[in-house]
Design a protein around this motif. Structure first.
Motif, PDB file in Angstrom:
ATOM      1  N   GLU A 117       0.832  -1.203   0.000  1.00  0.00           N
ATOM      2  CA  GLU A 117       0.000   0.000   0.000  1.00  0.00           C
ATOM      3  C   GLU A 117       0.867   1.254   0.000  1.00  0.00           C
ATOM      4  OE1 GLU A 117      -4.233   1.351   1.850  1.00  0.00           O
ATOM      5  OE2 GLU A 117      -3.002  -0.026   3.014  1.00  0.00           O
ATOM      6  N   LEU A 118       1.985   1.231   0.740  1.00  0.00           N
ATOM      7  CA  LEU A 118       2.893   2.381   0.740  1.00  0.00           C
ATOM      8  C   LEU A 118       3.443   2.631  -0.659  1.00  0.00           C
ATOM      9  CD1 LEU A 118       4.980   1.861   4.024  1.00  0.00           C
ATOM     10  CD2 LEU A 118       2.842   3.102   3.707  1.00  0.00           C
ATOM     11  N   HIS A 119       3.844   1.569  -1.344  1.00  0.00           N
ATOM     12  CA  HIS A 119       4.337   1.725  -2.714  1.00  0.00           C
ATOM     13  C   HIS A 119       3.266   2.338  -3.611  1.00  0.00           C
ATOM     14  CE1 HIS A 119       8.400   0.077  -3.122  1.00  0.00           C
ATOM     15  NE2 HIS A 119       8.103  -0.758  -2.137  1.00  0.00           N
ATOM     16  N   GLY A 120       2.019   1.909  -3.430  1.00  0.00           N
ATOM     17  CA  GLY A 120       0.939   2.452  -4.245  1.00  0.00           C
ATOM     18  C   GLY A 120       0.726   3.937  -4.007  1.00  0.00           C
ATOM     19  N   ILE A 121       0.756   4.358  -2.743  1.00  0.00           N
ATOM     20  CA  ILE A 121       0.568   5.779  -2.418  1.00  0.00           C
ATOM     21  C   ILE A 121       1.715   6.603  -2.999  1.00  0.00           C
ATOM     22  CG2 ILE A 121       0.389   7.470  -0.550  1.00  0.00           C
ATOM     23  CD1 ILE A 121      -0.765   5.151   1.189  1.00  0.00           C
ATOM     24  N   VAL A 122       2.951   6.116  -2.806  1.00  0.00           N
ATOM     25  CA  VAL A 122       4.128   6.828  -3.313  1.00  0.00           C
ATOM     26  C   VAL A 122       4.075   6.931  -4.831  1.00  0.00           C
ATOM     27  CG1 VAL A 122       6.624   6.597  -3.653  1.00  0.00           C
ATOM     28  CG2 VAL A 122       5.656   6.379  -1.372  1.00  0.00           C
ATOM     29  N   SER A 123       3.737   5.844  -5.498  1.00  0.00           N
ATOM     30  CA  SER A 123       3.673   5.868  -6.963  1.00  0.00           C
ATOM     31  C   SER A 123       2.650   6.881  -7.457  1.00  0.00           C
ATOM     32  CB  SER A 123       3.319   4.470  -7.489  1.00  0.00           C
ATOM     33  OG  SER A 123       4.342   3.543  -7.197  1.00  0.00           O
ATOM     34  N   GLY A 124       1.487   6.919  -6.797  1.00  0.00           N
ATOM     35  CA  GLY A 124       0.471   7.884  -7.199  1.00  0.00           C
ATOM     36  C   GLY A 124       0.927   9.318  -7.028  1.00  0.00           C
ATOM     37  N   LEU A 125       1.631   9.613  -5.932  1.00  0.00           N
ATOM     38  CA  LEU A 125       2.109  10.976  -5.708  1.00  0.00           C
ATOM     39  C   LEU A 125       3.178  11.353  -6.726  1.00  0.00           C
ATOM     40  CD1 LEU A 125       2.275  10.923  -1.809  1.00  0.00           C
ATOM     41  CD2 LEU A 125       0.726  12.300  -3.200  1.00  0.00           C
ATOM     42  N   ILE A 126       4.086  10.418  -7.051  1.00  0.00           N
ATOM     43  CA  ILE A 126       5.114  10.724  -8.047  1.00  0.00           C
ATOM     44  C   ILE A 126       4.478  10.886  -9.430  1.00  0.00           C
ATOM     45  CG2 ILE A 126       7.189   9.862  -9.202  1.00  0.00           C
ATOM     46  CD1 ILE A 126       7.998   8.529  -6.583  1.00  0.00           C
ATOM     47  N   ASP A 127       3.500  10.063  -9.755  1.00  0.00           N
ATOM     48  CA  ASP A 127       2.775  10.235 -11.019  1.00  0.00           C
ATOM     49  C   ASP A 127       2.179  11.637 -11.112  1.00  0.00           C
ATOM     50  OD1 ASP A 127       3.339   7.633 -11.731  1.00  0.00           O
ATOM     51  OD2 ASP A 127       1.368   6.838 -11.158  1.00  0.00           O
ATOM     52  N   GLY A 128       1.725  12.155  -9.974  1.00  0.00           N
ATOM     53  CA  GLY A 128       1.065  13.459  -9.969  1.00  0.00           C
ATOM     54  C   GLY A 128       1.977  14.631 -10.242  1.00  0.00           C
ATOM     55  N   ILE A 129       3.292  14.439 -10.103  1.00  0.00           N
ATOM     56  CA  ILE A 129       4.205  15.563 -10.371  1.00  0.00           C
ATOM     57  C   ILE A 129       4.786  15.495 -11.775  1.00  0.00           C
ATOM     58  CG2 ILE A 129       4.794  15.786  -7.933  1.00  0.00           C
ATOM     59  CD1 ILE A 129       7.422  14.424  -8.446  1.00  0.00           C
ATOM     60  N   GLU A 130       4.416  14.492 -12.552  1.00  0.00           N
ATOM     61  CA  GLU A 130       4.941  14.365 -13.914  1.00  0.00           C
ATOM     62  C   GLU A 130       4.497  15.554 -14.760  1.00  0.00           C
ATOM     63  OE1 GLU A 130       5.455  10.978 -17.382  1.00  0.00           O
ATOM     64  OE2 GLU A 130       4.026  10.655 -15.745  1.00  0.00           O
ATOM     65  N   GLY A 131       5.415  16.076 -15.520  1.00  0.00           N
ATOM     66  CA  GLY A 131       5.123  17.208 -16.389  1.00  0.00           C
ATOM     67  C   GLY A 131       5.212  18.550 -15.697  1.00  0.00           C
ATOM     68  N   THR A 132       5.575  18.563 -14.408  1.00  0.00           N
ATOM     69  CA  THR A 132       5.694  19.814 -13.650  1.00  0.00           C
ATOM     70  C   THR A 132       7.142  20.287 -13.685  1.00  0.00           C
ATOM     71  OG1 THR A 132       3.947  19.047 -12.174  1.00  0.00           O
ATOM     72  CG2 THR A 132       5.265  20.926 -11.425  1.00  0.00           C
ATOM     73  N   GLU A 133       7.360  21.523 -14.130  1.00  0.00           N
ATOM     74  CA  GLU A 133       8.729  22.034 -14.240  1.00  0.00           C
ATOM     75  C   GLU A 133       9.366  22.253 -12.878  1.00  0.00           C
ATOM     76  OE1 GLU A 133       8.991  25.493 -16.657  1.00  0.00           O
ATOM     77  OE2 GLU A 133       8.214  24.504 -18.463  1.00  0.00           O
ATOM     78  N   ARG A 134       8.582  22.727 -11.935  1.00  0.00           N
ATOM     79  CA  ARG A 134       9.089  23.029 -10.593  1.00  0.00           C
ATOM     80  C   ARG A 134       8.234  22.267  -9.594  1.00  0.00           C
ATOM     81  NH1 ARG A 134      11.810  27.584  -8.105  1.00  0.00           N
ATOM     82  NH2 ARG A 134      11.203  27.838  -5.921  1.00  0.00           N
ATOM     83  N   VAL A 135       8.868  21.444  -8.796  1.00  0.00           N
ATOM     84  CA  VAL A 135       8.157  20.613  -7.832  1.00  0.00           C
ATOM     85  C   VAL A 135       8.524  21.046  -6.424  1.00  0.00           C
ATOM     86  CG1 VAL A 135       7.883  18.265  -6.938  1.00  0.00           C
ATOM     87  CG2 VAL A 135       8.143  18.638  -9.411  1.00  0.00           C
ATOM     88  N   ASP A 136       7.516  21.253  -5.577  1.00  0.00           N
ATOM     89  CA  ASP A 136       7.770  21.451  -4.148  1.00  0.00           C
ATOM     90  C   ASP A 136       7.590  20.087  -3.494  1.00  0.00           C
ATOM     91  OD1 ASP A 136       7.873  21.971  -1.463  1.00  0.00           O
ATOM     92  OD2 ASP A 136       6.501  23.671  -1.513  1.00  0.00           O
ATOM     93  N   LEU A 137       8.691  19.439  -3.187  1.00  0.00           N
ATOM     94  CA  LEU A 137       8.634  18.078  -2.682  1.00  0.00           C
ATOM     95  C   LEU A 137       7.856  17.982  -1.379  1.00  0.00           C
ATOM     96  CD1 LEU A 137       9.933  15.365  -3.744  1.00  0.00           C
ATOM     97  CD2 LEU A 137      11.429  15.551  -1.762  1.00  0.00           C
ATOM     98  N   VAL A 138       7.859  19.052  -0.586  1.00  0.00           N
ATOM     99  CA  VAL A 138       7.133  19.023   0.686  1.00  0.00           C
ATOM    100  C   VAL A 138       5.628  19.007   0.428  1.00  0.00           C
ATOM    101  CG1 VAL A 138       6.704  20.211   2.863  1.00  0.00           C
ATOM    102  CG2 VAL A 138       9.012  20.154   1.913  1.00  0.00           C
ATOM    103  N   ASP A 139       5.128  20.019  -0.263  1.00  0.00           N
ATOM    104  CA  ASP A 139       3.688  20.138  -0.462  1.00  0.00           C
ATOM    105  C   ASP A 139       3.124  19.021  -1.340  1.00  0.00           C
ATOM    106  OD1 ASP A 139       3.528  22.362   1.112  1.00  0.00           O
ATOM    107  OD2 ASP A 139       3.490  23.809  -0.533  1.00  0.00           O
ATOM    108  N   GLN A 140       3.904  18.584  -2.320  1.00  0.00           N
ATOM    109  CA  GLN A 140       3.385  17.639  -3.305  1.00  0.00           C
ATOM    110  C   GLN A 140       3.713  16.179  -2.990  1.00  0.00           C
ATOM    111  OE1 GLN A 140       4.930  20.670  -6.465  1.00  0.00           O
ATOM    112  NE2 GLN A 140       3.678  19.224  -7.600  1.00  0.00           N
ATOM    113  N   PHE A 141       4.557  15.953  -1.979  1.00  0.00           N
ATOM    114  CA  PHE A 141       4.934  14.573  -1.692  1.00  0.00           C
ATOM    115  C   PHE A 141       5.078  14.303  -0.197  1.00  0.00           C
ATOM    116  CE2 PHE A 141       7.848  11.035  -1.183  1.00  0.00           C
ATOM    117  CZ  PHE A 141       7.344  10.105  -2.082  1.00  0.00           C
ATOM    118  N   SER A 142       6.020  14.980   0.459  1.00  0.00           N
ATOM    119  CA  SER A 142       6.368  14.622   1.836  1.00  0.00           C
ATOM    120  C   SER A 142       5.220  14.839   2.817  1.00  0.00           C
ATOM    121  CB  SER A 142       7.592  15.433   2.306  1.00  0.00           C
ATOM    122  OG  SER A 142       8.702  15.190   1.493  1.00  0.00           O
TER     123      SER A 142
END
Length: 410
Positions: A117-142
């Protein structure tokens, strides 16, 4: 050394790199200037005190907080103290009861079985930042990752997870006060969020008592053992502890970890090539950049002697975990990040009876998160170094971590 050194440590200007101040503090292993806390900064002294029954975690045993620059910064939850802030025997009873549905010997595989389940959540969050030039790892992932994990662990219905995220973000903000914000307004917003969360959890606990499931909240609310059954208020305070303590530390562990890896590209490449390296990397990160820098407002229950200094009964202690983690008398070349370090008995998750209850889950979350970020991000790089840090000196980590990458691997 003067008391100003302790104030410098918690001053925001020192947040990006407090380690030179910790080095200075270690020159006086037990520092006290006559007004304020006793700061303990060397590894062996801290480790000994974490195992010493003469040290209390119950704030009610403090005789005075005068001169303590962190006094009064802990938010009231309008709930009884969690077992984190209690002493034996109350601490031991509640911790045993909480451990039955969380870990061995009664639930030995609960955390391990969350790996998929952890892998699934992480994969979904990383998928969500695809195509984004600038990523805020805190707000969008951590930030969203551990809150979602806590929701799944407790058994919060999927449709209620967005509400839970909002409450968690509001409570997290109260732990990291904005100096420019109106304190009264901030306090009111935080109080309302805690009350709404408390009422929601109370309703969920009663629902689980009527119709229990296989989630942790159901077991906290219904399982009977040698210590009896948790009251509703005890289940509430324990659930809030899992949310706040578990969430905040994991956010910092993942964010500090990615920042450290981006500053050490050889280690990042090694992790990309060998996912199993995530285990020693996380352990070294817990030593090198611990998410909890110090434990304030611990109390002596009697006069005790530490490193030749007599600390009186009722005194306030600061146990400087991050300083102990870089003590050269315990760790060779302590200011170097070394994933191959051996004998790494760090203080990053505490020790003794108050060692981090959620340590197995926090470790696994960080291992999965950092392993997948390393594998999937193509040419990741920092856009700001140092990044902007949170105000909080105890729970230290970047508030934002702007990064860029060229692509996202499948």
């Amino acid at each position: 050394m003067t008391q100003a050194t302790l104030r410098q440590i918690i001053d925001y200007s020192s947040r990006a790199d407090p380690y030179p101040l910790y080095e200075e503090l270690r020159r006086t292993p037990v520092f006290h200037d006559g007004d304020g806390p006793y700061a303990i900064s060397t590894y062996h002294c801290i480790h000994s005190l974490l195992h010493d029954p003469r040290i209390s975690s119950d704030a009610r045993n403090l005789t005075s907080t005068a001169g303590d620059p962190l006094a009064g910064q802990e938010e009231s939850t309008a709930l009884p103290p969690s077992f984190l802030r209690l002493d034996p025997p109350d601490h031991d009873r509640l911790r045993r009861m909480t451990n039955r549905p969380f870990g061995p010997p009664h639930s030995p595989r609960r955390v391990h079985e969350m790996r998929g389940e952890l892998h699934g959540i992480v994969s979904g969050l990383i998928d969500g930042i695809e195509g984004t030039e600038r990523v805020d790892l805190v707000d969008q992932f951590s930030y969203p990752f551990p809150v979602t994990v806590i929701c799944r662990l407790l058994g919060v219905p999927r449709e209620d997870e967005p509400r839970f995220h909002t409450w968690a973000e509001t409570i997290a903000a109260s732990l990291d006060p904005d100096p420019d914000a109106d304190p009264a307004e901030r306090g009111s917003v935080s109080h309302n969020a805690r009350m709404e969360l408390g009422m929601y959890l109370a309703g969920l606990i009663e629902e689980r008592r009527r119709k229990p499931g296989d989630d942790m909240l159901s077991q906290l609310a219904t399982v009977q053992g040698p210590d009896g059954v948790m009251t509703t208020m005890e289940a509430l305070s324990t659930s809030a502890l899992l949310l706040i303590a578990g969430h905040e530390t994991t956010v910092n562990l993942i964010t500090n970890g990615m920042l450290t890896l981006l500053r050490n590209p050889d280690a990042l490449q090694r992790l990309r090539d060998d996912p199993a390296l995530s285990v020693p990397i996380v352990e070294e990160l817990l030593r090198f950049e611990p998410p909890v820098q110090l434990l304030p407002q611990r109390t002596t229950l009697t006069d005790i002697e530490v490193a030749g200094v007599t600390i009186p009964k009722g005194a306030s202690l600061w146990l400087m975990l991050a300083a102990g983690n870089r003590d050269p008398l315990r760790f060779e070349d302590p200011d170097r990040f070394d994933p191959d370090r051996k004998d790494i008995q760090h203080l990053g998750l505490g020790s003794g009876i108050h060692s981090c209850f959620g340590a197995p889950l926090a470790r696994l979350e960080a291992q999965v998160a950092l392993g997948e970020l390393a594998r999937r991000l193509v040419n990741p790089r920092l856009l700001e170094d140092p990044p902007p840090y949170r105000q909080n000196a105890v729970l230290r980590g970047p508030r934002h971590l702007p990064i860029a990458c060229d692509d996202i691997r499948p």
